[in-house]
Design a protein around this motif. Structure first.
Motif, PDB file in Angstrom:
ATOM      1  N   GLU A  37      23.543  17.125  29.835  1.00 52.95           N
ATOM      2  CA  GLU A  37      24.788  17.104  30.612  1.00 52.95           C
ATOM      3  C   GLU A  37      25.932  16.693  29.699  1.00 52.95           C
ATOM      4  N   THR A  38      27.077  17.343  29.871  1.00 54.68           N
ATOM      5  CA  THR A  38      28.312  16.979  29.178  1.00 54.68           C
ATOM      6  C   THR A  38      29.399  16.802  30.224  1.00 54.68           C
ATOM      7  N   VAL A  39      30.206  15.747  30.086  1.00 57.97           N
ATOM      8  CA  VAL A  39      31.243  15.446  31.082  1.00 57.97           C
ATOM      9  C   VAL A  39      32.578  15.197  30.381  1.00 57.97           C
ATOM     10  N   GLY A  40      33.650  15.327  31.137  1.00 53.75           N
ATOM     11  CA  GLY A  40      34.993  15.034  30.631  1.00 53.75           C
ATOM     12  C   GLY A  40      35.951  14.882  31.791  1.00 53.75           C
ATOM     13  N   LYS A  41      37.156  14.416  31.515  1.00 49.49           N
ATOM     14  CA  LYS A  41      38.126  14.216  32.588  1.00 49.49           C
ATOM     15  C   LYS A  41      39.507  14.719  32.183  1.00 49.49           C
ATOM     16  N   PHE A  42      40.217  15.194  33.199  1.00 47.68           N
ATOM     17  CA  PHE A  42      41.594  15.643  33.043  1.00 47.68           C
ATOM     18  C   PHE A  42      42.516  14.680  33.789  1.00 47.68           C
ATOM     19  N   SER A  43      43.790  14.827  33.547  1.00 48.99           N
ATOM     20  CA  SER A  43      44.756  13.967  34.226  1.00 48.99           C
ATOM     21  C   SER A  43      45.058  14.453  35.637  1.00 48.99           C
ATOM     22  N   SER A  44      44.669  15.687  35.946  1.00 51.87           N
ATOM     23  CA  SER A  44      44.956  16.217  37.290  1.00 51.87           C
ATOM     24  C   SER A  44      43.794  17.080  37.768  1.00 51.87           C
ATOM     25  N   ALA A  45      43.639  17.166  39.077  1.00 51.60           N
ATOM     26  CA  ALA A  45      42.595  17.995  39.673  1.00 51.60           C
ATOM     27  C   ALA A  45      42.870  19.478  39.405  1.00 51.60           C
ATOM     28  N   LYS A  46      44.141  19.847  39.284  1.00 52.49           N
ATOM     29  CA  LYS A  46      44.501  21.247  39.032  1.00 52.49           C
ATOM     30  C   LYS A  46      43.960  21.708  37.682  1.00 52.49           C
ATOM     31  N   GLU A  47      44.101  20.852  36.648  1.00 55.87           N
ATOM     32  CA  GLU A  47      43.576  21.193  35.329  1.00 55.87           C
ATOM     33  C   GLU A  47      42.063  21.299  35.367  1.00 55.87           C
ATOM     34  N   ALA A  48      41.421  20.362  36.065  1.00 54.91           N
ATOM     35  CA  ALA A  48      39.963  20.388  36.166  1.00 54.91           C
ATOM     36  C   ALA A  48      39.486  21.631  36.904  1.00 54.91           C
ATOM     37  N   GLN A  49      40.222  22.008  37.944  1.00 54.18           N
ATOM     38  CA  GLN A  49      39.861  23.193  38.709  1.00 54.18           C
ATOM     39  C   GLN A  49      39.951  24.447  37.847  1.00 54.18           C
ATOM     40  N   ALA A  50      40.982  24.531  37.027  1.00 56.09           N
ATOM     41  CA  ALA A  50      41.135  25.690  36.140  1.00 56.09           C
ATOM     42  C   ALA A  50      40.008  25.751  35.115  1.00 56.09           C
ATOM     43  N   PHE A  51      39.629  24.583  34.563  1.00 54.08           N
ATOM     44  CA  PHE A  51      38.542  24.520  33.591  1.00 54.08           C
ATOM     45  C   PHE A  51      37.240  24.978  34.230  1.00 54.08           C
ATOM     46  N   ASN A  52      36.957  24.486  35.428  1.00 51.33           N
ATOM     47  CA  ASN A  52      35.739  24.827  36.137  1.00 51.33           C
ATOM     48  C   ASN A  52      35.711  26.300  36.524  1.00 51.33           C
ATOM     49  N   SER A  53      36.844  26.799  36.955  1.00 54.44           N
ATOM     50  CA  SER A  53      36.925  28.220  37.336  1.00 54.44           C
ATOM     51  C   SER A  53      36.680  29.126  36.143  1.00 54.44           C
ATOM     52  N   GLY A  54      37.139  28.681  34.954  1.00 56.86           N
ATOM     53  CA  GLY A  54      36.912  29.463  33.747  1.00 56.86           C
ATOM     54  C   GLY A  54      35.432  29.627  33.448  1.00 56.86           C
ATOM     55  N   ILE A  55      34.647  28.567  33.641  1.00 57.60           N
ATOM     56  CA  ILE A  55      33.199  28.661  33.429  1.00 57.60           C
ATOM     57  C   ILE A  55      32.597  29.654  34.412  1.00 57.60           C
ATOM     58  N   ARG A  56      33.003  29.562  35.665  1.00 61.12           N
ATOM     59  CA  ARG A  56      32.443  30.463  36.681  1.00 61.12           C
ATOM     60  C   ARG A  56      32.792  31.922  36.376  1.00 61.12           C
ATOM     61  N   THR A  57      34.013  32.151  35.938  1.00 55.81           N
ATOM     62  CA  THR A  57      34.436  33.528  35.631  1.00 55.81           C
ATOM     63  C   THR A  57      33.609  34.099  34.493  1.00 55.81           C
ATOM     64  N   ARG A  58      33.398  33.289  33.436  1.00 52.20           N
ATOM     65  CA  ARG A  58      32.635  33.789  32.292  1.00 52.20           C
ATOM     66  C   ARG A  58      31.176  34.035  32.660  1.00 52.20           C
ATOM     67  N   LEU A  59      30.601  33.174  33.521  1.00 52.05           N
ATOM     68  CA  LEU A  59      29.212  33.397  33.959  1.00 52.05           C
ATOM     69  C   LEU A  59      29.091  34.646  34.816  1.00 52.05           C
ATOM     70  N   ASP A  60      30.054  34.866  35.672  1.00 52.12           N
ATOM     71  CA  ASP A  60      30.019  36.046  36.547  1.00 52.12           C
ATOM     72  C   ASP A  60      30.060  37.338  35.742  1.00 52.12           C
ATOM     73  N   ALA A  61      30.762  37.292  34.592  1.00 55.65           N
ATOM     74  CA  ALA A  61      30.917  38.504  33.766  1.00 55.65           C
ATOM     75  C   ALA A  61      29.823  38.640  32.715  1.00 55.65           C
ATOM     76  N   CYS A  62      28.989  37.620  32.580  1.00 54.28           N
ATOM     77  CA  CYS A  62      28.030  37.585  31.474  1.00 54.28           C
ATOM     78  C   CYS A  62      27.033  38.736  31.528  1.00 54.28           C
ATOM     79  N   GLY A  63      26.529  39.046  32.718  1.00 50.90           N
ATOM     80  CA  GLY A  63      25.532  40.101  32.841  1.00 50.90           C
ATOM     81  C   GLY A  63      26.031  41.441  32.358  1.00 50.90           C
ATOM     82  N   LYS A  64      27.335  41.664  32.436  1.00 53.47           N
ATOM     83  CA  LYS A  64      27.910  42.939  32.003  1.00 53.47           C
ATOM     84  C   LYS A  64      28.253  42.927  30.509  1.00 53.47           C
TER      85      LYS A  64
END
Length: 609
Positions: free
Chosen positions: A502-529
């Motif tokens: 496990e790796t963890v980190g923190k941002f100063s705002s929930a908006k930044e964290a949400q963008a970081f998390n969404s980026g991981i999901r987007t890359r995983l969704d596209a990985c199969g292609k």
């Protein structure tokens, strides 16, 4: 002003115990009084060094000074300075006098302080094995001298306490003024001026009778709270074995036939009677501490309970939190924390911790509670589901608290309705924002326990996959940490890739964290292609305003005959984020449902990052 107030509180708390100890050590009350005064003056002189310590370490710091001064101040044979004391006090001092000085120190440290055997040995300068033998010998000698049994050793100090409760004390300001003078002497101001200042303070002038403080009532382990009334008015009921949960009460709750295994005052051996209990008592200096364990005829079925009394609510609350810490981080091999619950209607506060002992396939539940100045803990290991066992353990905890309700300084008792609610796990360890070994479920076909590496700064991200290549050095991120979990002690040959990270980190705002998390999901969704031979299956996508937990099962084809499999989770909790990955080895695996549950536990842990 804050320094003076803190010192005054310490002075008023410790002086009675020091006076009893030094009088018992020398038999010379005047020498003892002078020694305690002098030691407190030295303490104020060094207050900048002493203040950052906790109260217990402060007392351990000042005690050797007071003892040393008492021995130096004492010049007339024991008991010869005051022949007016009561016969009972005279008998105690005579018995103590019969011990050589070394053995007397060992005996008093063992009975009038809460130091453990290792620290006791350090203070008297002998090996632990010899110190233990000396303590046993001193106990036997005092029992023989006074014609008592070991259970009566505590009571030999009561006549001394009766004398000391009438002793007046110098004002705190007198002590601090003398300490300031001492500091000036040691920093180069003329001795003559210092002596003049000392005389001017009226160092030996005591407080008025109306405001004269009383000494603490002392037990074998610690002092009771300082009081302003005559000793006869202090509630006298103390914990006894009758206040512990009994075997018939355990049988009524859990069924079957139960028998008491051990009932103990926790004064002998380690004092550890319950699995995951880290110390003999949760209060470092309890007024009283009792424990009892039970066995049932059913295989691998045990129960236990401990109760403690503290000097005040503050000390009891600290003891309660310490017990919570023990049982929230129960690192017994192959124990997994299933859930934590708060309980209403049992004392002033209560918590349950439900574990699974995978080595024996048993539910293990701990309950801790506080009522006023008293704390209780219960545990049971038995067959059945964790949820059913937790309900019964809640009943047992209520029984333990109910038995304390009639004690002096008890708080809330037990209500008919005792609602339980699942709560976030309690933070534990040096890296509470990361999952720990109590969170990790067992891997199938592996009978050995997980071991965690030390948490370290995440300069790279070992939890990333070839599908996302996420790094925890994004702009605005801080506090990135990583930790891995391995099975190192096993006869089963495991692949080098097997394990959890496990790796963890923190941002100063929930908006930044949400963008970081969404980026991981987007890359995983596209990985199969994008990545030929990569197959990504979504297992969980639990998203709310404050939290997001997304879990995938990934298969990567290395060639026509070989594939690797792993599970990965992207987690956000507020402004904190985590990535977690697990690589199995054949049938040494964690199920999809267990990994999803672990990812959700990791989300809760992020609150403590």
């Amino acid at each position: 002003m804050a320094d003076h107030e803190t010192f005054e509180a310490f002075y008023q708390d410790v002086r009675g115990r020091l006076l009893l100890q030094t009088w018992s050590l020398t038999g010379d009350l005047e020498a003892a009084k002078g020694a305690v005064r002098g030691a407190m003056v030295i303490t104020w002189h060094h207050w900048r060094k002493v203040k950052p310590m906790d109260d217990f370490d402060r007392e351990d710091w000042v005690r050797p000074i007071a003892w040393s001064k008492a021995i130096r101040n004492h010049s007339v044979p024991l008991l010869h300075r005051d022949q007016t004391i009561a016969p009972e006090a005279h008998s105690t001092l005579s018995a103590l006098r019969s011990l050589p000085l070394h053995d007397r120190k060992v005996f008093l440290l063992g009975h009038l302080t809460s130091v453990d055997l290792a620290q006791l040995a350090r203070e008297v300068g002998t090996p632990i094995s010899r110190t233990e033998t000396d303590l046993q010998g001193a106990n036997a000698a005092i029992c023989d001298e006074l014609g008592i049994v070991p259970e009566q050793l505590q009571s030999i100090f009561d006549p001394l306490v009766d004398v000391l409760t009438e002793q007046p004390w110098p004002k705190t300001s007198t002590i601090t003024t003398a300490g300031a003078v001492r500091r000036r002497v040691h920093t180069g101001i003329g001795a003559a001026a210092a002596i003049a200042a000392l005389v001017g303070t009226g160092f030996f002038v005591t407080q008025d009778a109306e405001t004269e403080p009383r000494l603490n009532t002392l037990s074998m382990q610690s002092a009771a709270e300082e009081f302003e009334v005559e000793p006869s008015e202090v509630p006298g009921k103390k914990l006894t074995a009758k206040d512990l949960v009994a075997e018939d009460e355990v049988a009524k709750i859990y069924g079957g036939t139960w028998a008491v295994d051990i009932t103990s005052d926790n004064l002998e051996g380690t004092g550890l009677t319950i699995p995951c209990q880290a110390e003999a008592s949760a209060d470092r200096r309890p007024v009283a501490s009792l424990a009892r364990t039970f066995n049932a005829k059913a295989k691998s079925t045990q129960a236990g309970t401990t109760i403690e009394s503290s000097v005040d609510v503050k000390a009891a609350s600290a003891a309660y939190k310490r017990m919570q810490g023990w049982y929230a981080a129960c690192a017994e091999p192959r124990y997994q924390l299933m859930f934590t619950e708060s309980v209403k209607g049992i004392g002033d506060e209560a918590t349950l911790f439900a574990y699974r002992d995978w080595a024996n396939n048993r539910a293990v539940t701990y309950g801790v509670a506080r009522t006023g100045n008293h704390t209780a803990a219960v545990t049971v290991k038995t067959e059945g589901k964790s949820s059913a066992t937790a309900a019964k353990t809640s009943t047992m905890l209520g029984t333990a608290v109910h038995n304390l309700c009639s004690m002096p300084n008890a708080g809330a008792c037990v209500e008919t309705k005792r609602p339980r609610a699942t709560v976030a796990p309690i933070p534990t360890g040096k890296a509470p924002g990361l999952i720990n070994v109590t969170d990790v479920p067992p891997a199938n076909n592996i009978s050995d326990p997980w071991e965690a590496t030390e948490a370290k700064a995440a300069k790279s991200n070992p939890a990333k996959t070839r599908c996302d290549n996420t790094e925890f050095n994004a702009k605005g991120m801080s506090g990135a940490q990583t930790r891995s979990f391995l099975v190192t002690e096993t006869k089963k040959k495991l692949a080098d890739t097997f394990g959890l990270t496990e790796t963890v980190g923190k941002f100063s705002s929930a908006k930044e964290a949400q963008a970081f998390n969404s980026g991981i999901r987007t890359r995983l969704d596209a990985c199969g292609k994008k990545e030929l031979g990569s197959h990504v299956t979504l297992l969980e996508n639990d998203v709310s305003k404050n939290q997001a937990v997304t879990v995938w099962y990934i298969r990567v084809e290395l060639n026509e005959d070989t594939s690797i499999f792993y599970r990965m989770a992207a987690i956000r909790r507020g402004s904190n984020v985590a990535q977690m990955s697990f690589v199995p080895d054949g049938n040494a695996d964690i199920s999809n449902s267990d990994f999803v549950a672990l990812a959700k536990r990791a989300a809760y842990r992020l609150d403590y990052l």
